[in-house]
Design a protein around this motif. Structure first.
Motif, PDB file in Angstrom:
ATOM      1  N   ARG A 134       0.834  -1.209   0.000  1.00  0.00           N
ATOM      2  CA  ARG A 134       0.000   0.000   0.000  1.00  0.00           C
ATOM      3  C   ARG A 134       0.866   1.255   0.000  1.00  0.00           C
ATOM      4  N   THR A 135       1.879   1.242   0.865  1.00  0.00           N
ATOM      5  CA  THR A 135       2.758   2.405   0.965  1.00  0.00           C
ATOM      6  C   THR A 135       3.472   2.682  -0.352  1.00  0.00           C
ATOM      7  N   ILE A 136       4.031   1.625  -0.932  1.00  0.00           N
ATOM      8  CA  ILE A 136       4.761   1.785  -2.187  1.00  0.00           C
ATOM      9  C   ILE A 136       3.844   2.347  -3.264  1.00  0.00           C
ATOM     10  N   ILE A 137       2.654   1.775  -3.348  1.00  0.00           N
ATOM     11  CA  ILE A 137       1.704   2.246  -4.355  1.00  0.00           C
ATOM     12  C   ILE A 137       1.369   3.708  -4.131  1.00  0.00           C
ATOM     13  N   HIS A 138       1.135   4.062  -2.881  1.00  0.00           N
ATOM     14  CA  HIS A 138       0.775   5.445  -2.581  1.00  0.00           C
ATOM     15  C   HIS A 138       1.893   6.405  -2.982  1.00  0.00           C
TER      16      HIS A 138
END
Lengths: 210, 210
Positions: free
Chosen positions: B193-197
């Motif tokens: 999720r963090t990477i995508i964000h």
DNA sequence: TATATCATTGCAGTATCTGCACCGACTGCT
DNA sequence: AGCAGTCGGTGCAGATACTGCAATGATATA
């Protein structure tokens, strides 16, 4: 046939003729039968050339279509892009890439037929994206030059590189999108600018930056 | 997933054993020598299987790696995505696609090795993008369902379709970007999720700069 | 047990692409 | 013009990916 150079050598002229013969034969056959229903042997027979010669000119069967569509233009257009100011980097870059493809090759008729082939064979359009990916380093270098010309400096190591890579990816996304929308006939610069701008607007909306 | 049934037939068990043997042999060889230095015959010899059998299981050499990485997950995950509300469509869609790839195949060890192979062979990562492009219609349909669930209506014909296609393109752009950034080890949902964000934030910046 | 199904295989064949060596036409220099 | 070097075109053998077909033997089913 306004030959700039009065003599550029018989050998060189024959070379150009051979390449052109192969390209024309290939495009005609592919337009008629579709890319995967045309064999290299068929092209060679039509062009009156041995198969070995075909592969001497084009590294692969796809090369007949793709080699004439370089994702980046000459030095002068790149320099213009690098030193442009006050305009959107992404849109300028899209203009640079698509402009180079629109004016691919010396023969506008061949370029027109090529675009027809791309429309009917999506797999070949994907090949264009592959070519672009293979030249990503060059693209990133160009973008970094532009950033430098704008006086941008990175606060974090690799920050500008990341942004450049992302712009390349976004360029591929727009290319993919425009291919899907067919992008037929017109290629004059004004209309191209408009199409690109609309695509970028849609992108902004999809990304949530409205 | 087949551990529940005590008997599901000897024939079926042999089938999955054969497929697994081919996959393991292929991954080991490719990890050692690189994709284009491994021939199908080498894989078949290592897996103790005829070449014909190999092509019965995998339609192509690339299929050994790519078939287990479907760009879209099962019905339930898709349904969850479609009916989610209040969150960003693009980020949710990215989560959907990348989540499906992270949990590809029943054997987590094989999945891990596969990711290693992708890192070392960019050409195979490009293959993943091709698979995604081939399933674009499915992706667009999913996105249109989500739009409908959100109650969005198009003011112009084809407006929502255009946006869906653009989101697919953007997803490919993010995928391309993350591949370049290596995206090694960790695959737990939070970090993903963090990477995508972060990628989406970078995208917003690249798209919004004037 | 008798029959049907199906995974696996060998084989022949097609297509893309490569390395190698040869020939002959072009080119540059004298 | 003649000579030597360059280089485009070619044939050939071979590697590799992939396909259609028919046979065989193991497994499932009645």
């Amino acid at each position: 046939m306004t030959r700039g150079q009065p003599h550029e050598g018989l050998r060189e002229r024959k070379r150009v003729a051979t390449r052109s013969a192969i390209e024309r034969a290939a495009l005609a056959l592919i337009l008629e039968h579709g890319f995967d229903h045309v064999t290299v042997d068929m092209i060679c027979e039509a062009a009156m050339v041995s198969q070995r010669t075909f592969f001497n000119y084009f590294g692969s069967k796809e090369g007949v279509i793709l080699d004439a569509m370089p994702p980046f233009p000459g030095e002068e257009a790149v320099a213009t892009f690098v030193h442009a100011t006050g305009t959107d980097v992404l849109e300028d870059f899209l203009e640079l890439v698509f402009g180079s493809m629109a004016s691919a090759g010396p023969d506008p008729e061949l370029t027109r037929v090529r675009r027809l082939v791309f429309q009917r064979n999506p797999v070949l359009a994907a090949g264009l994206l592959d070519r672009m990916r293979e030249r990503e380093d060059r693209a990133v270098a160009i973008l970094l030059d532009r950033f430098a010309a704008e006086g941008r400096t990175s606060t974090r190591a690799g920050e500008l590189e990341d942004e450049a890579h992302m712009i390349v990816g976004l360029t591929m996304a727009v290319f993919h999108y425009l291919m899907r929308k067919q992008l037929e006939g017109r290629v004059d610069a004004d209309r191209r600018r408009t199409i690109i701008h609309e695509a970028v607007m849609l992108m902004r909306r999809a990304v949530g930056t409205v």
